[in-house]
Enzyme design. Structure first.
Site, PDB file in Angstrom:
ATOM      1  N   HIS A 215       0.849  -1.192   0.000  1.00 27.37           N
ATOM      2  CA  HIS A 215       0.000   0.000   0.000  1.00 27.37           C
ATOM      3  C   HIS A 215       0.892   1.253   0.000  1.00 27.37           C
ATOM      4  CE1 HIS A 215      -3.990  -1.835   1.734  1.00 27.37           C
ATOM      5  NE2 HIS A 215      -3.583  -2.427   0.632  1.00 27.37           N
TER       6      HIS A 215
ATOM      7  N   GLU B 200       1.092   3.819   2.006  1.00 30.21           N
ATOM      8  CA  GLU B 200       1.711   4.199   3.285  1.00 30.21           C
ATOM      9  C   GLU B 200       2.910   3.309   3.596  1.00 30.21           C
ATOM     10  OE1 GLU B 200      -1.489   3.560   2.592  1.00 30.21           O
ATOM     11  OE2 GLU B 200      -2.836   4.440   4.089  1.00 30.21           O
TER      12      GLU B 200
ATOM     13  N   CYS C  78      -5.990   1.913   6.035  1.00 27.37           N
ATOM     14  CA  CYS C  78      -6.629   0.649   6.415  1.00 27.37           C
ATOM     15  C   CYS C  78      -6.044   0.156   7.737  1.00 27.37           C
ATOM     16  CB  CYS C  78      -6.422  -0.395   5.313  1.00 27.37           C
ATOM     17  SG  CYS C  78      -4.729  -1.032   5.234  1.00 27.37           S
TER      18      CYS C  78
ATOM     19  N   CYS D 231      -2.169  -0.443   7.498  1.00 26.92           N
ATOM     20  CA  CYS D 231      -1.385   0.800   7.418  1.00 26.92           C
ATOM     21  C   CYS D 231      -1.485   1.597   8.713  1.00 26.92           C
ATOM     22  CB  CYS D 231      -1.836   1.615   6.219  1.00 26.92           C
ATOM     23  SG  CYS D 231      -1.348   0.828   4.664  1.00 26.92           S
TER      24      CYS D 231
END
Lengths: 168, 168
Positions: free
Chosen positions: A57, A59, A87, A90
């Site tokens: 992801h 991040e 999420c 993260c």
């Protein structure tokens, strides 16, 4: 890390540029930058499909880059700007990296863990708490996602129609 | 993925071997293996300090390796064995990797997110649910952690005494 509204919008535009990289690869367009003393020390964009890595992801990619640049797993005195609410994974990663401030553009009602489904970043039971701000360039951050999913649905519909035609 | 008790203990011993690698580097000793059709396809151990990467927990390292080996971010039909209950980040990562089964040795009352602080893996609001089993080689998995923290406290105490002696 008291950035002005103008500075926050500048860094969120940089996060949106990162989201654009995902879009170019037909990935869910989410982007992130990590800022220390007014300088970007980590950039990331969602690249799960390209890299075939479940954890890739925006991040996580930005945290990895900032950890490398700083030579330190602790990202004290930094601010993480991300286009969409983090999420669960993260949010956990942000806490583990000791990032003290998160600014996100638009909420994620389905998977967000920084206010929507969970409040991981402000949970007093965990040993690191994060200040969270939202709404910076919210419309742009939400729009790039909505456009992506609308186009994907249209493509899937078209593919199904062509497939149905082939088998009719 | 119905493993016998003997098979579960075999794979948990492999996870404990991984935890031993962390211990050798004076890292918090947590280890993990990911198993598919009775074969280990990913191994990981906590290496945060060595690699200076906040996200480098045992589970994340194992997921990355399994993703590379499979050439796929989805780890369907796999079982993840980990010595200690996964944290928030790792529980999120397990869901994102679509791992359907998690077996952990000992609970983590302070940071565990698979039953202790949170129930991330069984949350029906998220789009992936995981079956969770615990208690396999629980005593060994807990003991390696307790020994590590006791030795670390003793070292810190000794360092303080030597420091006090230097300044007396």
């Amino acid at each position: 890390m008291d950035y002005t509204q103008e500075e926050k919008e500048y860094f969120m535009r940089e996060a949106l540029r990162e989201a654009g990289k995902s879009l170019d690869k037909e990935e869910i367009p989410i982007g992130c930058v990590i800022v220390k003393d007014g300088q970007i020390i980590g950039r990331g964009h969602n690249a799960r499909e390209e890299l075939n890595q479940a954890i890739m992801h925006a991040e996580v990619m930005a945290i990895q880059e900032a950890n490398r640049l700083e030579g330190n797993w602790r990202l004290l005195d930094t601010t993480l700007f991300v286009t969409i609410e983090p999420c669960v994974m993260c949010s956990g990663a942000i806490g583990l990296a000791r990032i003290p401030q998160v600014i996100y553009g638009a909420a994620n009602q389905k998977f967000g863990a920084a206010g929507s489904l969970y409040n991981i970043l402000t949970d007093s039971r965990l040993n690191h708490r994060v200040t969270v701000e939202t709404g910076i360039l919210e419309d742009e951050c939400a729009a790039i996602m909505q456009d992506f999913f609308r186009q994907r649905r249209e493509k899937q519909k078209m593919a199904k129609q062509m497939d149905d035609a082939d088998h009719s």
